[in-house]
Design a protein around this motif. Structure first.
Motif, short mmCIF file in Angstrom:
data_model
loop_
_atom_site.label_atom_id
_atom_site.label_comp_id
_atom_site.label_asym_id
_atom_site.label_seq_id
_atom_site.Cartn_x
_atom_site.Cartn_y
_atom_site.Cartn_z
N HIS A 46 50.77 42.23 46.10
CA HIS A 46 50.53 40.97 46.79
C HIS A 46 49.07 40.56 46.60
N PRO A 47 48.71 40.16 45.39
CA PRO A 47 47.30 39.86 45.10
C PRO A 47 46.73 38.71 45.91
N PHE A 48 47.54 37.71 46.23
CA PHE A 48 47.01 36.56 46.95
C PHE A 48 46.78 36.89 48.43
N VAL A 49 47.62 37.75 48.99
CA VAL A 49 47.39 38.22 50.35
C VAL A 49 46.10 39.05 50.40
N GLN A 50 45.90 39.89 49.37
CA GLN A 50 44.67 40.67 49.30
C GLN A 50 43.45 39.76 49.17
N ALA A 51 43.58 38.68 48.39
CA ALA A 51 42.47 37.75 48.23
C ALA A 51 42.13 37.07 49.55
N SER A 103 41.58 35.47 43.00
CA SER A 103 43.03 35.63 42.95
C SER A 103 43.47 36.18 41.59
N ILE A 104 42.88 35.64 40.52
CA ILE A 104 43.23 36.12 39.18
C ILE A 104 42.85 37.59 39.03
N MET A 105 41.70 37.97 39.56
CA MET A 105 41.26 39.36 39.42
C MET A 105 42.15 40.31 40.20
N TYR A 106 42.63 39.90 41.37
CA TYR A 106 43.54 40.76 42.12
C TYR A 106 44.89 40.88 41.41
N VAL A 107 45.32 39.81 40.75
CA VAL A 107 46.54 39.90 39.92
C VAL A 107 46.31 40.91 38.80
N ALA A 108 45.14 40.82 38.16
CA ALA A 108 44.82 41.72 37.05
C ALA A 108 44.72 43.17 37.49
N LEU A 109 44.23 43.39 38.71
CA LEU A 109 44.08 44.77 39.20
C LEU A 109 45.43 45.46 39.33
#
Length: 367
Positions: A46-51, A103-109
């Motif tokens: 959930h990258p956007f929630v993390q962001a 957001s992009i970086m959390y998706v990449a992680l």
């Protein structure tokens, strides 16, 4: 000149919280838990929630700023300079860049290793340097061009290491390649953010904590609102949640309820970014920007070593070589060779402020 206990504490706090920020985010990504209803156990992606959580941490810096302001006003001789009037909407364009890049970086992680994530973020130097020449009219020194060249070489070496070690790990090779490219793409957006901040925001002499907190406020509110339409936007194979949508916030909260350790990891992310911003600004003020750059490089090393110890990834010699080349590029771009010169003045304004051109960033401080 020896460091005081306070300075040592600030340096340690910056190194510790900066490392925790990346490691906690990756720790959350590694968990699996059931979602809402009878949904089977699946990874927490959930990258956007993390962001949103990261921006909440940045937003908290605004509270720290007003606390410091309140304490300063109680003194007989206030130390903080009176703030100039400014339009808070000036921070909206940089905040939009910060929101997108984060957001992009959390998706990449979710797709690559924590160490590669941290190392590849060094590519921001390349794009910041080029954009500052194009849009700010800045003339880079020879050492800065050499630093950009070394950084590009280091990125190629780290990318090659990922290609050679992509098989047999928790990520597919295609995911690793996509994740690495997304990280580099995000640094373009971070570089645009830094140029916007320097061109339109810094001239108003806004306190750094206030600037970070205001951008965090915009990022938190906007991204939290965007979670609603993301719940309905199909993302296909790019999605990591059972419904196959861009972001499924209810599923994230259900997983938090079923696996409290995920909540602990997210809380560590929120708290660490707030303390990291405070410690980083304090290190620049009380020591130097060179010290901050060195500590940020040690942060990358700490993330890599911890990832190896925790068994999240395996050792690859090329990655060590890539880190060394990236470190050399960062040092050249930020003028560390001048700071180490016996003739260089210590604690000068140029050392404290000029080197920040290549080190400020959005997520997690930034870079």
């Amino acid at each position: 000149m020896s460091w005081s206990r306070r300075q040592l504490g600030l340096a340690a706090l910056m190194l510790l919280t900066g490392s925790i920020n990346t490691l906690a985010a990756k720790w959350a990504d590694n968990f699996s838990a059931g979602g809402c209803g009878e949904t089977e156990e699946h990874r927490f992606q959930h990258p956007f929630v993390q962001a949103v959580g990261m921006f909440l941490g940045e937003f908290s810096c605004l509270g720290v700023f007003y606390l410091l302001l309140w304490r300063d006003r109680r003194r007989s001789e206030p130390r903080l300079a009176p703030s100039q009037p400014f339009n808070p909407l000036l921070f909206l364009p940089p905040a939009l860049c910060d929101m997108t890049g984060t957001s992009i970086m959390y998706v990449a992680l979710n797709m690559t290793s924590a160490s590669s994530f941290q190392m590849l973020r060094g590519s921001v130097i390349v794009f910041t340097g080029l954009l500052s020449v194009a849009f700010l009219g800045r003339r880079l020194e020879l050492s800065q061009w050499l630093g950009i060249g070394a950084t590009i070489l280091g990125l190629l070496v780290v990318g090659l290491a990922d290609l050679r070690s992509g098989h047999g790990q928790q990520h597919k090779l295609s995911e690793v390649i996509t994740g690495d490219l997304l990280i580099i793409m995000a640094q373009v957006i971070v570089a645009i953010q830094m140029v916007l901040e320097e061109k339109f925001v810094y001239k108003h002499d806004v306190h750094p904590l206030r600037a970070v907190g205001t951008e965090g406020f915009f990022g938190f509110v906007l991204l939290a609102l965007l979670l609603v339409p993301m719940y309905y936007i199909p993302a296909g194979g790019f999605s990591g949640n059972p419904r196959g949508v861009l972001e499924d916030a209810p599923d994230a909260f259900c997983q938090l309820g079923r696996r409290p350790l995920i909540a602990l990891a997210l809380l560590a992310t929120v708290a660490s970014i707030a303390f990291f911003n405070f410690a980083g600004l304090s290190v620049t003020k009380e020591l130097s920007a060179t010290t901050r750059m060195v500590l940020d490089s040690l942060r990358t090393l700490a993330v890599w070593v911890c990832s190896l110890v925790l068994g999240w990834e395996s050792f690859h010699g090329l990655q060590l070589l890539g880190f060394g080349v990236l470190l050399a590029g960062t040092a050249l771009y930020n003028g560390l060779h001048r700071a180490l010169s016996p003739c260089a003045p210590r604690g000068s304004a140029a050392e404290r402020q000029g080197l920040l051109q290549g080190e400020q960033g959005g997520i997690n401080g930034e870079s």
